[in-house]
Structure formats: structure tokens, C-alpha cells
Design an enzyme around this catalytic site. Structure first.
Site, mmCIF file in Angstrom:
data_model
loop_
_atom_site.group_PDB
_atom_site.id
_atom_site.type_symbol
_atom_site.label_atom_id
_atom_site.label_comp_id
_atom_site.label_asym_id
_atom_site.label_seq_id
_atom_site.Cartn_x
_atom_site.Cartn_y
_atom_site.Cartn_z
ATOM 1 C CE LYS A 162 33.932 -61.698 -40.777
ATOM 2 N NZ LYS A 162 34.615 -60.467 -40.413
ATOM 3 C CD GLU A 237 41.476 -72.907 -50.897
ATOM 4 O OE1 GLU A 237 42.566 -73.329 -50.438
ATOM 5 O OE2 GLU A 237 40.982 -73.358 -51.945
ATOM 6 C CB CYS A 271 47.792 -69.254 -47.276
ATOM 7 S SG CYS A 271 47.411 -68.824 -48.968
ATOM 8 C CD GLU A 372 49.559 -70.360 -41.558
ATOM 9 O OE1 GLU A 372 48.598 -70.184 -40.797
ATOM 10 O OE2 GLU A 372 49.467 -70.287 -42.796
HETATM 11 P P1 NAP Z 1 41.010 -66.134 -39.092
HETATM 12 O O1 NAP Z 1 41.256 -65.613 -37.745
HETATM 13 O O2 NAP Z 1 40.596 -67.546 -39.233
HETATM 14 O O3 NAP Z 1 39.964 -65.150 -39.790
HETATM 15 C C1 NAP Z 1 39.526 -65.328 -41.115
HETATM 16 C C2 NAP Z 1 38.125 -64.777 -41.273
HETATM 17 O O4 NAP Z 1 37.230 -65.520 -40.450
HETATM 18 C C3 NAP Z 1 37.972 -63.332 -40.855
HETATM 19 O O5 NAP Z 1 37.063 -62.679 -41.696
HETATM 20 C C4 NAP Z 1 37.395 -63.470 -39.464
HETATM 21 O O6 NAP Z 1 36.683 -62.335 -39.024
HETATM 22 C C5 NAP Z 1 36.468 -64.643 -39.661
HETATM 23 N N1 NAP Z 1 36.069 -65.321 -38.427
HETATM 24 C C6 NAP Z 1 36.684 -65.304 -37.215
HETATM 25 N N2 NAP Z 1 35.985 -66.049 -36.328
HETATM 26 C C7 NAP Z 1 34.912 -66.546 -36.983
HETATM 27 C C8 NAP Z 1 33.822 -67.388 -36.605
HETATM 28 N N3 NAP Z 1 33.717 -67.868 -35.355
HETATM 29 N N4 NAP Z 1 32.874 -67.697 -37.523
HETATM 30 C C9 NAP Z 1 32.970 -67.217 -38.782
HETATM 31 N N5 NAP Z 1 33.987 -66.408 -39.193
HETATM 32 C C10 NAP Z 1 34.949 -66.086 -38.309
HETATM 33 O O7 NAP Z 1 42.285 -66.011 -40.018
HETATM 34 P P2 NAP Z 1 43.470 -65.004 -39.861
HETATM 35 O O8 NAP Z 1 44.404 -65.574 -38.867
HETATM 36 O O9 NAP Z 1 42.974 -63.664 -39.649
HETATM 37 O O10 NAP Z 1 44.081 -65.129 -41.351
HETATM 38 C C11 NAP Z 1 45.245 -65.779 -41.658
HETATM 39 C C12 NAP Z 1 45.057 -67.266 -41.920
HETATM 40 O O11 NAP Z 1 44.435 -67.449 -43.186
HETATM 41 C C13 NAP Z 1 46.352 -68.027 -42.011
HETATM 42 O O12 NAP Z 1 46.237 -69.246 -41.346
HETATM 43 C C14 NAP Z 1 46.539 -68.253 -43.500
HETATM 44 O O13 NAP Z 1 47.346 -69.339 -43.839
HETATM 45 C C15 NAP Z 1 45.138 -68.445 -43.928
HETATM 46 N N6 NAP Z 1 45.033 -68.220 -45.369
HETATM 47 C C16 NAP Z 1 44.775 -69.281 -46.193
HETATM 48 C C17 NAP Z 1 44.710 -69.098 -47.566
HETATM 49 C C18 NAP Z 1 44.437 -70.243 -48.483
HETATM 50 O O14 NAP Z 1 44.047 -69.987 -49.614
HETATM 51 N N7 NAP Z 1 44.599 -71.482 -48.072
HETATM 52 C C19 NAP Z 1 44.912 -67.838 -48.105
HETATM 53 C C20 NAP Z 1 45.198 -66.783 -47.235
HETATM 54 C C21 NAP Z 1 45.239 -66.989 -45.882
HETATM 55 P P3 NAP Z 1 37.385 -61.259 -38.014
HETATM 56 O O15 NAP Z 1 38.493 -60.656 -38.752
HETATM 57 O O16 NAP Z 1 36.292 -60.304 -37.757
HETATM 58 O O17 NAP Z 1 37.827 -62.053 -36.821
#
Ligand code: NAP
Ligand code: MG
Length: 471
Positions: A162, A237, A271, A372
Site C-alpha cells: 500500500k 521504520e 527519515c 522530527e
Molecule cells: P504516515 O502518515 O505515517 O504514512 C505512512 C503510510 O501509512 C502511508 O502509506 C499512509 O497512507 C499509511 N497510513 C496512514 N494511516 C494509516 C493507518 N491508520 N493504518 C495503516 N496505514 C496508515 O507517514 P508520513 O508522515 O506520510 O511519512 C513520513 C514519515 O515516515 C516520517 O516520520 C519519516 O521519518 C518516516 N520514515 C521513516 C523511515 C525509516 O526507515 N525509519 C524511512 C522513511 C520515512 P496514506 O498516505 O494514505 O495516509
């Protein structure tokens, strides 16, 4: 989980202009269940396929992706916003990761334990988990998928991915290319829709054995809670707030370049970005002056424009969050050295652009210090030496990456031991190697991707006891 089926379409837009770049279906719980059913049906055949044959078809998929790298990179830039040069790097990294795991297919091993008991030996048998759900964010839509796809498929699992709602297009095309290259039906599927609906339905499906999630810490915690109800395996992650330490004997120019790339690559939306900088007071003035000069030279523009070094932020909410973090911080203190505003250059008004921003000595409890920061803004503090730097660096609930710049190998070794982070670079930064395990400490995550360690997260160990009959 929403009770009703979401119907409709997601319109994908270019972050640099707001223009539509594609439309995809907005799937709901019914489509999620159908995809999981196909993945579950494909699992026994894929598990039975010899590992070497699985590796070969996964490698063919990677080659098919590489052959279309330019097309895919453009697609990625249009939906994500990053400069084309960075998009090409991202697609290449995806391919390398997949190839790395395809290469490990022939080395999957269990263990033989002799003499457990009289006439008795043991076996440690490794088997795949079953259906894996991969949930991926928008910042690196393809590499973060590849980190899951490679080990999951090679170990014999099937996978339902997804992508983020706003970056589905490149992922869909990659799945199509890999299928054409020979991946059997149902082994790797992509479903598109909202995380709050589709993501939840996938995580909650009892036929799903494991969730590999990359995203924010709050959503990751929620996914882990949902998964716990079914005692499902999870890899998380999550967010980071990586410290970079520069000591007074460092190669200042190299460290300045690393800080600039580390903070501004992908418009700061990584990240592993450098998110807190601690510079020894003896070199701080020189360092800050050089970094400020470098930041001022970064060319802002659409990812498709020639010479762009800093694209737009991915979305309006991303920019608003960043603006709030910067303005709240500056109200509390700190000196704005650069940026802190939207740019007013030609053609930049329609996108989510933000100037590269440097803040000197903000309070240690300000938002840019404790949250962050997912955009091009960097706080910088002077430190008196290694001990203070490590103490400051570790004063965070995150623990993803970290780096230290020094010619003193003893200081570097102490830092490598003491920094509370899953990765420490010494005189280097940002490059994640397929050979090494990657994963956060603390609230930055659980489990590892990359390295041989990733394989452990896509297999279950089973013990078999063999007793020979007396003869
Ligand atoms: P996010 O809001 O947590 O979204 C990530 C994914 O989760 C998306 O596909 C999102 O779908 C999905 N999602 C949202 N709500 C959900 C739920 N209730 N149940 C299941 N899935 C759900 O993350 P983001 O803010 O877009 O992305 C940036 C974050 O990712 C930052 O915090 C960054 O540090 C972290 N990150 C970590 C790493 C690592 O390897 N540690 C690498 C890259 C990024 P939708 O888009 O449809 O909402
Ligand atoms: Mg989100």
C-alpha cells in the site's frame, strides 16, 4: 476501520505546480480483502518454488525496472516532487536492493544441531511467514518498498503493498514491470487508497502474517497495536531526528557538504536527514559561515527543471507543519541565519516551496529540537566537546541515524558506542548499505531492514527434533 466501502478516485498532483499527474482507484476494505485473498492463494506455489528460481525471477523484475529507469524517475518526480537526478538515484537504489536479495536467494540456510540427545539431532528450519503487507510513505516511495519486497519475496512470502495515497503511480508501474518479467499472479500486488481505510483493513485481515511499515511514529504505534491483536509480526521504520556531531579536528569542508546534502536532499524529507547539528565551538563560526553560503546557493525549482537542487515540499500540510515548527521556535529564541520563509522566485508560487533554513542556538526544548523536522530547516548548536555533544545527541526519543566528523579515531569509537541510534556514520553520512542492518532504536522503530538481518524478519524459525530408531 471504516464500515463502508470507499469508492472513487484519488487525483495525484505535482507538488511543484498542483497540476494533475494521474488518477488511481481509491480502494476500500473489499478490495483489500480481495487482494489478501489473491496473495494467500499465490503463497503455497511461491513457497514451493525453489529459492534459486525465486531469486532468478525477482532479479529479472529488477532488470525490467532498471531498463525503464528514466520513465520511472520522471513519474516519481512528477508525483513526489524531488529533482530528477534524485529520482534516478532512488530508482537505481531500488534495483540494487532487489538484486542484492535476489543474490541471497541461494544462500538461505537453516541449521543442523548434532547430538541433542542420544541418537537425536535437531534442525532449525526456516520458513516464510505467508502474506506480508507493506505500507510505505511518500518520501521515498520506491526504495522503501524495495527494502521490504526484496527479502519478503526471496524468502517465499507474497506481498500486498500500500503506497502513500499521494504517491501510487511509480509503485503501480513497478509492479506491472515485475509481473511482465515473470512474477506469478498474486505474488506482488499493489492496492491504492487511504491509509486510514485501506491500511487498517489490510493490517486487520486475519490472513495477513506480517506488516512491514515505514512512516511516522504515531501511525506506526497505531499499526503495531492493531497487529498485536492478531499477534502479527511487525517491522516498524519510523521517524528520526538524527544528530550530526562535528569536532574541532574535523575536515570542515567535507562536513559542511555532508550537512548540506544530509539536510537538504529530498527537500529535507528523509527519515535519515541530518536534523540536529552539534558543532565544536572552536570551528563553529567557520562551519556556520560556510554552511550558510552553501545553503544560499541551492537552486530551488520544479524537480523536472534543469539544475534544480531543492524541489518543493511534498504537500501543503508538510509545509504548514514546517512553518509552524520554525515560527514557534523563533518565538522562543535562536537566530535565523537563512531562509525561514517561502521563496518568491519565478514559478515558485504554485508549489509547496520553502527556503533552506538555518537556525543558530534555538532553545533545547524548542520544536525543532524535540520534534522530527521533515523539511529543509536545520538547528545548529555549539558544543564544548565530545561529552556534551553525545549527551545532547542522545536527548531525543528518536534513535535512527547519527554521525560524527573527526580525525580522532578514539573519539569516533566512543561516539559509535555511546550514540543511541541504529546507524552511526564516521566521517560519512546518509548512505544506507544493503550489506548492513538498518533500523531505529527507541521510538524510531522495531526490527531491521537491509543486511542479512532483514531475512530474519521475513522467516519463522521452526525446530525439528529427529530421533533415530535403534538398530
Ligand atoms: P504516515 O502518515 O505515517 O504514512 C505512512 C503510510 O501509512 C502511508 O502509506 C499512509 O497512507 C499509511 N497510513 C496512514 N494511516 C494509516 C493507518 N491508520 N493504518 C495503516 N496505514 C496508515 O507517514 P508520513 O508522515 O506520510 O511519512 C513520513 C514519515 O515516515 C516520517 O516520520 C519519516 O521519518 C518516516 N520514515 C521513516 C523511515 C525509516 O526507515 N525509519 C524511512 C522513511 C520515512 P496514506 O498516505 O494514505 O495516509
Ligand atoms: Mg500521513
Amino acid at each position: 476501520m471504516a464500515a463502508t466501502v470507499e469508492t472513487g478516485v484519488t487525483v495525484v498532483r505535482n507538488p511543484a505546480s498542483g497540476d494533475e499527474v494521474g488518477r488511481v482507484p481509491q480502494a476500500g476494505p473489499d478490495e483489500a480483502a480481495a487482494a489478501v485473498a489473491r496473495a494467500a492463494a499465490a503463497f503455497p506455489g511461491w513457497w514451493d518454488t525453489p529459492a534459486a528460481a525465486r531469486g532468478a525471477v525477482v532479479r529479472a523484475g529488477a532488470e525490467a525496472v532498471l531498463a525503464q529507469r528514466d520513465e520511472l524517475a520522471l513519474q516519481l518526480t512528477l508525483e513526489q516532487g524531488k529533482p530528477l537526478r534524485e529520482a534516478r538515484i532512488e530508482i537505481t537504489r531500488f534495483v540494487h536492493t532487489i538484486e542484492h536479495y535476489a543474490g541471497l536467494a541461494k544462500s538461505l540456510r537453516g541449521a543442523y544441531v548434532p547430538s541433542l540427545d542420544e541418537r537425536t539431532h535437531g534442525l532449525v528450519v526456516k520458513r516464510p511467514l505467508g502474506v506480508v503487507v507493506a505500507i510505505v510513505p511518500w518520501n521515498f516511495p520506491t526504495t522503501l518498498l524495495g527494502n521490504k519486497l526484496g527479502p519478503a519475496l526471496v524468502c517465499g512470502n507474497t506481498i500486498v503493498a500500500k503506497p502513500a495515497e499521494s504517491t501510487p503511480l511509480t509503485t503501480l508501474r513497478i509492479a506491472e514491470l515485475m509481473r511482465e518479467a515473470g512474477l506469478p499472479e498474486g505474488v506482488f500486488q499493489v492496492v491504492t487508497g487511504k491509509g486510514s481505510v485501506l491500511g487498517e483493513a489490510l493490517v486487520g485481515d486475519p490472513r495477513v502474517a506480517k506488516i512491514a511499515f515505514t512512516g511516522s511514529t504515531p501511525v506506526g504505534k497505531h499499526v503495531a497495536e492493531l497487529a498485536a491483536r492478531g499477534v502479527k509480526r511487525v517491522t516498524l521504520e519510523l521517524g528520526g531526528s538524527d544528530p550530526m556531531i562535528v569536532l574541532d579536528d574535523a575536515d570542515v569542508d567535507a562536513a559542511v557538504s555532508a550537512a548540506s546534502v544530509g539536510r537538504f536532499f529530498n527537500c529535507g524529507q528523509a527519515c535519515l536527514a541530518v536534523k540536529r547539528l552539534y558543532v565544536h565551538e572552536r570551528v563553529a563560526d567557520e562551519f556556520v559561515e560556510k554552511l550558510t553560503t552553501k545553503a544560499a546557493k541551492l537552486k530551488l525549482g520544479a524537480g523536472t527543471a534543469d539544475g534544480t537542487m531543492l524541489g518543493p515540499l511534498h504537500s501543503e500540510p508538510q509545509r504548514e507543519t514546517l512553518e509552524g515548527q520554525v515560527s514557534d521556535t523563533l518565538e522562543q529564541g535562536g537566530e535565523l541565519l537563512a531562509g525561514g520563509r517561502r521563496p518568491d522566485g519565478d514559478g515558485l508560487a504554485a508549489g509547496w516551496f520553502y527556503e533552506p533554513t538555518l537556525i543558530l542556538e534555538p532553545p533545547h526544548d524548542s520544536r525543532v529540537a524535540v520534534e522530527e523536522v521533515f523539511g529543509p530547516a536545520l538547528p545548529i548548536w555549539r558544543v564544548r566537546g565530545l561529552d556534551e555533544a553525545i549527551e545532547r545527541a542522545n536527548a531525543s526519543r528518536f534513535g535512527l541515524g547519527s554521525s560524527i566528523w573527526t580525525r580522532d579515531l578514539t573519539a569516533a569509537t566512543i561516539a559509535a558506542e555511546k550514540l543511541e541510534a541504529g546507524y552511526t556514520w564516521i566521517n560519512s553520512g546518509q548512505i544506507v548499505y544493503d550489506e548492513l542492518p538498518f533500523g531505529g532504536f527507541g521510538e524510531s522503530g522495531l526490527g531491521k531492514e537491509h543486511g542479512n538481518e532483514a531475512l530474519d524478519h521475513y522467516q519463522e524459525s521452526k525446530a525439528v527434533v529427529v530421533r533415530q530408531s535403534p538398530r
